[in-house]
Design a protein around this motif. Sequence first.
Motif, PDB file in Angstrom:
ATOM      1  N   PRO A 163      34.875  30.541  43.003  1.00 17.98           N
ATOM      2  CA  PRO A 163      34.071  31.763  42.849  1.00 17.98           C
ATOM      3  C   PRO A 163      34.712  32.931  43.584  1.00 17.98           C
ATOM      4  O   PRO A 163      35.287  32.768  44.669  1.00 17.98           O
ATOM      5  N   MET A 164      34.621  34.112  42.988  1.00 17.01           N
ATOM      6  CA  MET A 164      35.186  35.322  43.564  1.00 17.01           C
ATOM      7  C   MET A 164      34.065  36.333  43.807  1.00 17.01           C
ATOM      8  O   MET A 164      33.109  36.409  43.031  1.00 17.01           O
ATOM      9  N   ALA A 165      34.201  37.091  44.862  1.00 13.69           N
ATOM     10  CA  ALA A 165      33.227  38.148  45.135  1.00 13.69           C
ATOM     11  C   ALA A 165      33.456  39.299  44.162  1.00 13.69           C
ATOM     12  O   ALA A 165      34.553  39.866  44.111  1.00 13.69           O
ATOM     13  N   ARG A 166      32.440  39.605  43.357  1.00 12.14           N
ATOM     14  CA  ARG A 166      32.519  40.708  42.400  1.00 12.14           C
ATOM     15  C   ARG A 166      31.354  41.657  42.659  1.00 12.14           C
ATOM     16  O   ARG A 166      30.309  41.252  43.177  1.00 12.14           O
ATOM     17  N   PRO A 167      31.493  42.933  42.301  1.00  7.96           N
ATOM     18  CA  PRO A 167      30.359  43.856  42.425  1.00  7.96           C
ATOM     19  C   PRO A 167      29.179  43.384  41.573  1.00  7.96           C
ATOM     20  O   PRO A 167      29.354  42.664  40.580  1.00  7.96           O
ATOM     21  N   ALA A 168      27.983  43.781  41.932  1.00  5.09           N
ATOM     22  CA  ALA A 168      26.779  43.327  41.241  1.00  5.09           C
ATOM     23  C   ALA A 168      26.779  43.722  39.768  1.00  5.09           C
ATOM     24  O   ALA A 168      26.167  43.045  38.936  1.00  5.09           O
ATOM     25  N   HIS A 169      27.459  44.824  39.428  1.00  3.45           N
ATOM     26  CA  HIS A 169      27.473  45.297  38.040  1.00  3.45           C
ATOM     27  C   HIS A 169      28.557  44.631  37.203  1.00  3.45           C
ATOM     28  O   HIS A 169      28.666  44.885  36.004  1.00  3.45           O
ATOM     29  N   ALA A 170      29.389  43.767  37.820  1.00  9.02           N
ATOM     30  CA  ALA A 170      30.545  43.183  37.136  1.00  9.02           C
ATOM     31  C   ALA A 170      30.288  41.738  36.743  1.00  9.02           C
ATOM     32  O   ALA A 170      29.476  41.028  37.364  1.00  9.02           O
ATOM     33  N   LEU A 171      30.977  41.280  35.719  1.00  7.96           N
ATOM     34  CA  LEU A 171      30.888  39.887  35.295  1.00  7.96           C
ATOM     35  C   LEU A 171      31.467  38.981  36.375  1.00  7.96           C
ATOM     36  O   LEU A 171      32.537  39.266  36.922  1.00  7.96           O
ATOM     37  N   PRO A 172      30.790  37.875  36.707  1.00  6.74           N
ATOM     38  CA  PRO A 172      31.235  37.011  37.816  1.00  6.74           C
ATOM     39  C   PRO A 172      32.320  36.015  37.405  1.00  6.74           C
ATOM     40  O   PRO A 172      32.175  34.808  37.550  1.00  6.74           O
ATOM     41  N   VAL A 173      33.433  36.534  36.906  1.00  5.36           N
ATOM     42  CA  VAL A 173      34.519  35.665  36.437  1.00  5.36           C
ATOM     43  C   VAL A 173      35.294  35.087  37.622  1.00  5.36           C
ATOM     44  O   VAL A 173      35.436  35.727  38.673  1.00  5.36           O
ATOM     45  N   MET A 174      35.799  33.871  37.432  1.00  2.00           N
ATOM     46  CA  MET A 174      36.589  33.208  38.471  1.00  2.00           C
ATOM     47  C   MET A 174      38.085  33.338  38.219  1.00  2.00           C
ATOM     48  O   MET A 174      38.871  33.420  39.171  1.00  2.00           O
ATOM     49  N   GLY A 175      38.488  33.304  36.951  1.00  2.00           N
ATOM     50  CA  GLY A 175      39.917  33.372  36.668  1.00  2.00           C
ATOM     51  C   GLY A 175      40.181  33.334  35.176  1.00  2.00           C
ATOM     52  O   GLY A 175      39.274  33.204  34.355  1.00  2.00           O
ATOM     53  N   LEU A 176      41.458  33.456  34.828  1.00  3.83           N
ATOM     54  CA  LEU A 176      41.893  33.371  33.444  1.00  3.83           C
ATOM     55  C   LEU A 176      41.917  31.911  33.008  1.00  3.83           C
ATOM     56  O   LEU A 176      42.401  31.044  33.734  1.00  3.83           O
ATOM     57  N   ARG A 177      41.398  31.633  31.810  1.00  8.41           N
ATOM     58  CA  ARG A 177      41.342  30.265  31.312  1.00  8.41           C
ATOM     59  C   ARG A 177      42.401  29.966  30.256  1.00  8.41           C
ATOM     60  O   ARG A 177      43.018  28.902  30.269  1.00  8.41           O
ATOM     61  N   GLU A 178      42.599  30.884  29.314  1.00  8.54           N
ATOM     62  CA  GLU A 178      43.477  30.608  28.180  1.00  8.54           C
ATOM     63  C   GLU A 178      44.024  31.902  27.627  1.00  8.54           C
ATOM     64  O   GLU A 178      43.471  32.981  27.865  1.00  8.54           O
ATOM     65  N   VAL A 179      45.097  31.792  26.862  1.00  8.81           N
ATOM     66  CA  VAL A 179      45.645  32.901  26.107  1.00  8.81           C
ATOM     67  C   VAL A 179      46.013  32.373  24.733  1.00  8.81           C
ATOM     68  O   VAL A 179      46.498  31.252  24.596  1.00  8.81           O
ATOM     69  N   ALA A 180      45.729  33.173  23.682  1.00 11.74           N
ATOM     70  CA  ALA A 180      45.979  32.760  22.303  1.00 11.74           C
ATOM     71  C   ALA A 180      47.005  33.691  21.668  1.00 11.74           C
ATOM     72  O   ALA A 180      46.813  34.914  21.645  1.00 11.74           O
ATOM     73  N   LEU A 181      48.082  33.107  21.133  1.00  7.94           N
ATOM     74  CA  LEU A 181      49.171  33.881  20.564  1.00  7.94           C
ATOM     75  C   LEU A 181      49.357  33.560  19.090  1.00  7.94           C
ATOM     76  O   LEU A 181      49.145  32.426  18.658  1.00  7.94           O
ATOM     77  N   ALA A 182      49.779  34.562  18.329  1.00  6.89           N
ATOM     78  CA  ALA A 182      50.068  34.380  16.908  1.00  6.89           C
ATOM     79  C   ALA A 182      51.554  34.097  16.712  1.00  6.89           C
ATOM     80  O   ALA A 182      52.407  34.673  17.396  1.00  6.89           O
ATOM     81  N   PHE A 183      51.852  33.210  15.759  1.00 12.04           N
ATOM     82  CA  PHE A 183      53.233  32.868  15.405  1.00 12.04           C
ATOM     83  C   PHE A 183      53.351  32.869  13.888  1.00 12.04           C
ATOM     84  O   PHE A 183      52.661  32.122  13.198  1.00 12.04           O
TER      85      PHE A 183
END
Length: 279
Positions: A149-169
Motif C-alpha cells: 500500500p502507498m500513501a495517496r491523497p484522499a482525492h486520488a485512487l489508492p493504487v499500489m503499483g503497475l500490474r500489466e502492459v498490453a502491446l500490439a504486434f
Amino acid sequence: MTPSPILDLAGLTLEVNHLARGVRFYSQVLGLELIRHDEAVGVAEFTVNPHQTLTLWQPITRQNNDDRLASLRPRGASHLHYAWQIDPSDLEPSKGLLDAHGLEWQEINLGTEDRPDWTLYFFDPFGHGLELRGVNREDTRQPHFPPQPMARPAHALPVMGLREVALAFGDYSAMKKRLPGAYGFAFAKEQEDRDFAQFTLGPQSEPDGNGTPRRWLYAWDPQVGLADMLGGDHALVRFYADVNAVADLVAAAGLLSVQDEKGLAVRDPEGHVFEFVAG
C-alpha cells in the motif's frame, strides 16, 4: 526449463500531446509523486512506488525526448492499455473517486460467477486505457518486488503499483517466437478464440488471474479488447532483469540495442523499445 531472465515490470512511458495536462491528471487522479517536469524536452516522470515509475513524453519535432536512446528512435506509447494493482476492498470506493473526477468507467468480471475477479476500466485524457485490478497480497505468487500500500491523497485512487502492459504486434506469429527467444520472456498462455498471448514477468511461467500479485506482459494483434482497450503502439517499457543474460539473447537475435551503466535498451522489429535494468 531454463528460468526467464525477466524479473518484474519497472516502468513505462506514455505519449501525450499536452505535458502539463498529463501532469495534472496523473498527480491528481492517481496521486503519483512528480519527480521531474521538463517542458523544454517534453518529459515528466513520476514515482509509482519505490520500484516503479511512470513517464510522460510530449513529442517535439526534430528533438529527442531522451538522447541516450536516440539511436533506437523510441517514442512514448500511443493508446496504451495498462493496469494498476489495487486492494480489492478499494475497488468500490474507487468508483466514487472516478465519478468525482468526472471520468466514465466500466466494471467487468474477469473471473467466474462463483469466483469473481472484478476490475474497473477508464481512460486518461490522451486515449490510454487504464485498469484497476484487485490483488491479493497474501497470494503465494509474488513478483520480484511485491506490491505494498502507498500513501495517496484522499482525492486520488489508492493504487499500489503497475500490474500489466498490453502491446500490439502486427506480426503475431513472429512475436510469439521472438519475445521468448530474443529476450527470454516466459510464455504463460494463449487465448483460444483470439490472438492474445500472456507472458509472466518473472522467472517461471504461471497462470494469470484471480488476484495474483504477479505482473504481466500481454501481446496481441491489432484489435479492440475489453472496454474498447487497445494494445499500445511503439511502446517504451522498462523491465527488471538479468541484464547480461538478456543481452546475450538480444545479440544472438541481431537486434539493434544500446548498453551502458544504466542497463540495456533494445528496439524490437515492431517499433517497441524495451529497456532492461538490474533488479
